[in-house]
Design an enzyme around this catalytic site. Structure first.
Site, PDB file in Angstrom:
ATOM      1  N   GLU A  10       0.870  -1.051   0.019  1.00  0.00           N
ATOM      2  CA  GLU A  10       0.112   0.152   0.178  1.00  0.00           C
ATOM      3  C   GLU A  10       0.898   1.294   0.081  1.00  0.00           C
ATOM      4  O   GLU A  10       1.770   1.534   0.783  1.00  0.00           O
ATOM      5  CB  GLU A  10      -0.659  -0.129   1.226  1.00  0.00           C
ATOM      6  CG  GLU A  10      -0.773  -1.165   2.222  1.00  0.00           C
ATOM      7  CD  GLU A  10      -1.519  -0.959   3.525  1.00  0.00           C
ATOM      8  OE1 GLU A  10      -1.508   0.175   4.036  1.00  0.00           O
ATOM      9  OE2 GLU A  10      -1.772  -2.034   4.076  1.00  0.00           O
ATOM     10  N   TYR A  94      -7.813   5.195  -2.973  1.00  0.00           N
ATOM     11  CA  TYR A  94      -8.583   6.051  -1.929  1.00  0.00           C
ATOM     12  C   TYR A  94      -7.900   7.042  -1.266  1.00  0.00           C
ATOM     13  O   TYR A  94      -6.612   7.280  -1.433  1.00  0.00           O
ATOM     14  CB  TYR A  94      -9.016   5.002  -0.795  1.00  0.00           C
ATOM     15  CG  TYR A  94      -8.207   4.206  -0.061  1.00  0.00           C
ATOM     16  CD1 TYR A  94      -7.333   3.434  -0.700  1.00  0.00           C
ATOM     17  CD2 TYR A  94      -7.738   4.751   1.311  1.00  0.00           C
ATOM     18  CE1 TYR A  94      -6.209   2.600  -0.012  1.00  0.00           C
ATOM     19  CE2 TYR A  94      -6.686   3.745   2.145  1.00  0.00           C
ATOM     20  CZ  TYR A  94      -6.118   2.917   1.320  1.00  0.00           C
ATOM     21  OH  TYR A  94      -5.028   2.065   2.098  1.00  0.00           O
ATOM     22  N   ASP A  96      -6.353   8.648   1.895  1.00  0.00           N
ATOM     23  CA  ASP A  96      -6.030   8.213   3.233  1.00  0.00           C
ATOM     24  C   ASP A  96      -5.674   9.328   3.871  1.00  0.00           C
ATOM     25  O   ASP A  96      -4.443   9.913   3.758  1.00  0.00           O
ATOM     26  CB  ASP A  96      -5.074   6.980   3.090  1.00  0.00           C
ATOM     27  CG  ASP A  96      -4.916   6.463   4.734  1.00  0.00           C
ATOM     28  OD1 ASP A  96      -5.768   5.854   5.218  1.00  0.00           O
ATOM     29  OD2 ASP A  96      -3.852   6.697   5.116  1.00  0.00           O
ATOM     30  N   SER A 103      -3.614   0.548  -2.821  1.00  0.00           N
ATOM     31  CA  SER A 103      -3.307  -0.819  -2.177  1.00  0.00           C
ATOM     32  C   SER A 103      -3.391  -1.777  -3.425  1.00  0.00           C
ATOM     33  O   SER A 103      -4.338  -1.833  -4.061  1.00  0.00           O
ATOM     34  CB  SER A 103      -4.225  -1.273  -1.215  1.00  0.00           C
ATOM     35  OG  SER A 103      -4.336  -0.446  -0.187  1.00  0.00           O
ATOM     36  N   HIS A 158       3.633   0.804   2.994  1.00  0.00           N
ATOM     37  CA  HIS A 158       3.602  -0.471   3.813  1.00  0.00           C
ATOM     38  C   HIS A 158       3.208  -1.752   2.792  1.00  0.00           C
ATOM     39  O   HIS A 158       2.829  -1.760   1.804  1.00  0.00           O
ATOM     40  CB  HIS A 158       2.089  -0.346   4.400  1.00  0.00           C
ATOM     41  CG  HIS A 158       1.940   0.868   5.705  1.00  0.00           C
ATOM     42  ND1 HIS A 158       0.907   1.219   6.175  1.00  0.00           N
ATOM     43  CD2 HIS A 158       3.058   1.788   5.935  1.00  0.00           C
ATOM     44  CE1 HIS A 158       1.210   2.347   7.059  1.00  0.00           C
ATOM     45  NE2 HIS A 158       2.480   2.793   6.817  1.00  0.00           N
ATOM     46  N   ASN A 160       2.413  -5.834   3.246  1.00  0.00           N
ATOM     47  CA  ASN A 160       1.506  -7.186   3.986  1.00  0.00           C
ATOM     48  C   ASN A 160       1.897  -8.487   3.233  1.00  0.00           C
ATOM     49  O   ASN A 160       2.113  -8.811   2.268  1.00  0.00           O
ATOM     50  CB  ASN A 160       0.190  -6.639   3.479  1.00  0.00           C
ATOM     51  CG  ASN A 160      -0.373  -5.341   3.907  1.00  0.00           C
ATOM     52  OD1 ASN A 160      -0.235  -5.399   5.152  1.00  0.00           O
ATOM     53  ND2 ASN A 160      -0.484  -4.547   3.029  1.00  0.00           N
ATOM     54  N   ARG A 245      -1.795 -11.319   9.276  1.00  0.00           N
ATOM     55  CA  ARG A 245      -1.413 -10.605   8.209  1.00  0.00           C
ATOM     56  C   ARG A 245      -0.222  -9.605   8.793  1.00  0.00           C
ATOM     57  O   ARG A 245      -0.580  -8.599   9.996  1.00  0.00           O
ATOM     58  CB  ARG A 245      -2.324  -9.477   7.544  1.00  0.00           C
ATOM     59  CG  ARG A 245      -1.603  -8.628   6.676  1.00  0.00           C
ATOM     60  CD  ARG A 245      -2.796  -7.752   5.897  1.00  0.00           C
ATOM     61  NE  ARG A 245      -3.586  -6.897   7.031  1.00  0.00           N
ATOM     62  CZ  ARG A 245      -3.538  -5.443   6.968  1.00  0.00           C
ATOM     63  NH1 ARG A 245      -2.957  -4.946   6.030  1.00  0.00           N
ATOM     64  NH2 ARG A 245      -4.206  -5.098   7.861  1.00  0.00           N
ATOM     65  N   HIS A 247       1.900  -6.471   8.797  1.00  0.00           N
ATOM     66  CA  HIS A 247       1.687  -5.249   8.289  1.00  0.00           C
ATOM     67  C   HIS A 247       2.834  -4.347   8.556  1.00  0.00           C
ATOM     68  O   HIS A 247       3.150  -3.955   9.771  1.00  0.00           O
ATOM     69  CB  HIS A 247       0.393  -4.601   9.014  1.00  0.00           C
ATOM     70  CG  HIS A 247       0.052  -3.212   8.563  1.00  0.00           C
ATOM     71  ND1 HIS A 247       0.099  -1.860   9.348  1.00  0.00           N
ATOM     72  CD2 HIS A 247      -0.193  -2.594   7.266  1.00  0.00           C
ATOM     73  CE1 HIS A 247      -0.067  -1.050   8.466  1.00  0.00           C
ATOM     74  NE2 HIS A 247      -0.270  -1.312   7.311  1.00  0.00           N
TER      75      HIS A 247
END
Lengths: 503, 68
Positions: A10, A94, A96, A103, A158, A160, A245, A247
Site C-alpha cells: 500500500e 482511496y 487516506d 493498495s 506499507h 503486507n 497479516r 503489516h
C-alpha cells in the site's frame, strides 16, 4: 508451518496542488482519484467503471495482535466519508488522511508485486493527467512516490504478508526486526539530509532510507506517532483462526523495480523461515531502533551492529547470514510457500546485490534507489560546486520521485526493469490470476452495477428480488482463475453467479 | 527471466537502447568508469534543464502533513 505468502503493497503518495494559495491536500487527493474514476467511467473507455464503494464492515485496524489495546496507543481511525474505490484489477484506490493511496491487489509472488506496483504508478500518472484536464490552466496536481517532505512529516509504503496464526508473535518480532534493520542496504530510497528530532537537517548530508528517522519503538500499534519497527495491527482480512497479516510499515517506497522485488521477495522468505523456526535465535540486533538509524546513516556500509550473542557485524554481513538461511530453507522445504520459481530468482538477485554492495556499490545504480539517487546528487553537487546543505540538492531528491513522465528524474536514469511495460499497463485493469483478487476484479469488470460494496475478504451483490447477498472470500488463494474462471465465463448474470456459488 | 532483466526502462529513444546493449558487453573497469562518467554528464545536462526552477522555493513549500 509456513502458509503461502500472499503479498501486497500500500503506497501513500505525496501530493502538491500548484497554482493555489492555500492548497488542501484532502480535496486535492479526492480530485485526483475522482478524475481517474470519471475517466474510466466515460463512454468508450472499455470495461470497468468502478463506482463501487469500499465496505468497512470488517475493518478493525485498532485490534492489536498482542490481544490488548494499550491505553496510551492512538488507534488508527478510518475515514469513511472520503473517496474510496475498488478497481477492476482488484486494487483499492482511496484518500487516506491527506494523501492518495493505492493498495495493490493480493499477489502470489514478488514479481507479481513489482508488476502491480508499476501498474499503480501508471494509475497515478493517468490520474494526474485526468485531474489536470479539468483544472484551470494555471493549476496542476503533482504526485510524488516518496515518504518524507524533508521537514519531519512522513507517509508510508506499507507491505503486507500473510502468515500462519499459530506462529509465536515474539519470534516474528525478533527475526523480522533483524531483517528490517539490515535489509535497508538494498531497500533504502535515499534521502538528502536527516529528520531526527533535535538534529539539524544537514548534519547528515545523505542517508540510505527515507523512513529510518521516524521510528522510535520496537513493537507497537501506531503508524503515525511513535512509529514501531514491527507494527502489531491484527487485521488478517482472511480467516482469523488460520492467518495473521504482518503489516510492515518500516520500508521505503521504491522507484527501482529490483529494489521492490528484493524488498518483498526477501521478506517473504524471512517470514516463511520464521514460521518453520529455521533462523538462528542469536541472529538478533541489540537496540534495533538505534541500529535502524545507524544503518541508514552509514552510506559507507562499514558500521557494525551488536548482535545478541555479543558478536559485531555489518548490515551486509547479517544479510549474508539471512540469505544463507534462505537457501537452506529452499533446499529443505521447497519453494511452494514463497512464490514458486520466483523465489529462486529472489535469492540469486539477493546474492548478486550483496556481492556488489561489498565490491562495487556504484554498479547498483538502476537497481538500488539510494545508490541511484546518490550518484545524481553527488554529480550535481560537484558540477555546480554546491555546499552539501544547498537546497537544490533537496530539490533533486524530491524530483527523483516526481511521477510526471516529463519531470521525473528517475525515469531518465535508465533503471533496470523486471516487468514489461505492456504487461503493467494491462495490470492497471486486470487482476492477478493466482489470488482471490481475480474473483473481485473480474466481478467488478462484468457487473459493476450489481455490486454494492467490496473489500478484501468479501463482496456484496445486489441480487434480483432478494436482499443483498454477501459473498465471503476468507481464503486469499481461493477465487483464482483456476478456481472460478470457467464459472465467471459461463455465468450470464449476477443472479446465476450467486445461485451457482451456493451449490 | 534473464532476457527480461536485461531489458531497460524504455524512457529513452531507440538509439539509447542500442547504446545499452553495447554497454552490457563492454569489458574493463576503466572503460566502464569512463562510460559511467559520460552517462552521468549527459544526465546532469538533462537535469539542469528539468530541475524545478526556483528549486529552493519548491523545497520550502513541499509540506506533507497527515500521513498513514
Amino acid at each position: 508451518m509456513a502458509v503461502p505468502k500472499t503479498l501486497g503493497i500500500e503506497t501513500e503518495f505525496g501530493i502538491v496542488h500548484r497554482g493555489v494559495d492555500e492548497p488542501n491536500p484532502i480535496s486535492a487527493s479526492s480530485l485526483l482519484i475522482n478524475a481517474y474514476l470519471s475517466r474510466l467511467a466515460a463512454p468508450g473507455s472499455g470495461p470497468g467503471a468502478p463506482r463501487v464503494g469500499w465496505d468497512f464492515v470488517d475493518e478493525s485496524p485498532s485490534v492489536d495482535v498482542r490481544g490488548f489495546t494499550p491505553l496510551d496507543a492512538m488507534a488508527p481511525e478510518i475515514e469513511t466519508h472520503l473517496v474510496n474505490a475498488v478497481l477492476t484489477n482488484g486494487a483499492r484506490y482511496y484518500v487516506d488522511h491527506a494523501h492518495p493511496e493505492l493498495s495493490t491487489p493480493e499477489c502470489a509472488d514478488a514479481l507479481s508485486v513489482v508488476l502491480q506496483d508499476r501498474a499503480a504508478e501508471m494509475i497515478l500518472v493517468e490520474s494526474m493527467e485526468a485531474a489536470n484536464e479539468v483544472l484551470p490552466d494555471d493549476q496542476e496536481l503533482v504526485v510524488y512516490k516518496n515518504n518524507s517532505d524533508g521537514k519531519g512529516n512522513s507517509y508510508g509504503c506499507h507491505e503486507n504478508y500473510l502468515m500462519d496464526r499459530s506462529t509465536p508473535f515474539g519470534r516474528i518480532v525478533q527475526h523480522a526486526t533483524t531483517h528490517f534493520v539490515t535489509r535497508q542496504v538494498f531497500t533504502g530510497a535515499g534521502k538528502v539530509g536527516c529528520e531526527l528530532p533535535f538534529r539539524n537537517r544537514f548534519d547528515v548530508p545523505f542517508q540510505i532510507t527515507q523512513r529510518a528517522d521516524f521510528f522510535e519503538e520496537e513493537v507497537g500499534l501506531e503508524t503515525t506517532l511513535k512509529r514501531p519497527i514491527v507494527n502489531t495491527r491484527d487485521e488478517p482480512h482472511a480467516d482469523p483462526l488460520r492467518y495473521r497479516r504482518l503489516h510492515v510499515i518500516v520500508g521505503d517506497a521504491n522507484m527501482c523495480e529490483v529494489a521492490t522485488f528484493l524488498k518483498v521477495g526477501s521478506t517473504a522468505l524471512v517470514l516463511a523461515m520464521v514460521e518453520e523456526d529455521a533462523l538462528d535465535p542469536n541472529l538478533a540486533v541489540v537496540d534495533p531502533v538505534r541500529a535502524l538509524q545507524a544503518v541508514s546513516w552509514d552510506v559507507e556500509l562499514g558500521a557494525t551492529l551488536e548482535l545478541a550473542d555479543g558478536r559485531r557485524a555489518t548490515a551486509v554481513e547479517v544479510q549474508w547470514e539471512i540469505l544463507a538461511a534462505a537457501r537452506r530453507y529452499l533446499d529443505d522445504h521447497g519453494d511452494e510457500m514463497v512464490g514458486g520459481p520466483v523465489a529462486h530468482q529472489v535469492v540469486q538477485r539477493w546474492e548478486d546485490v550483496l556481492s556488489a554492495l561489498e565490491s562495487d556499490p556504484e554498479s547498483l545504480a538502476g537497481q538500488v534507489d539510494w545508490i541511484t539517487k546518490r550518484r545524481v546528487v553527488d554529480g550535481f553537487r560537484d558540477r555546480h560546486g554546491l555546499a552539501h546543505d544547498d537546497l537544490r540538492l533537496a530539490a533533486l531528491d524530491l524530483q527523483y520521485h516526481d511521477l510526471r513522465p516529463d519531470r521525473s528524474l528517475f525515469a531518465r536514469l535508465g533503471a533496470e526493469t523486471l516487468v514489461d511495460a505492456d504487461d503493467a499497463r494491462r495490470a492497471t485493469a486486470e487482476p492477478p490470476e493466482d489470488t482471490r483478487a481475480y474473483f473481485r476484479g473480474r466481478c467488478l469488470a462484468r457487473w459493476p452495477d450489481r455490486i454494492v460494496a467490496a473489500n478484501w475478504d468479501s463482496m456484496v451483490f445486489d441480487v434480483a428480488g432478494e436482499s443483498l447477498r454477501r459473498v465471503p472470500m476468507m481464503e486469499p488463494r481461493r477465487g483464482t482463475a483456476e478456481h472460478v474462471a470457467t464459472l465467471l465465463d459461463t455465468c450470464e448474470t449476477v443472479d446465476e453467479l450467486i445461485e451457482r456459488l451456493a451449490t | 527471466m534473464a532476457e527480461q532483466e536485461q531489458r531497460r526502462r524504455d524512457a529513452g529513444t531507440d538509439s539509447e537502447d542500442v547504446e545499452v546493449a553495447e554497454v552490457a558487453a563492454a569489458p574493463g573497469a576503466t572503460e566502464r568508469g569512463e562510460r559511467l562518467k559520460d552517462e552521468l554528464d549527459d544526465l546532469l545536462d538533462e537535469i539542469d534543464e528539468v530541475l524545478e526552477t526556483n528549486a529552493e522555493e519548491f523545497v520550502k513549500s513541499y509540506i506533507q502533513k497527515g500521513g498513514e
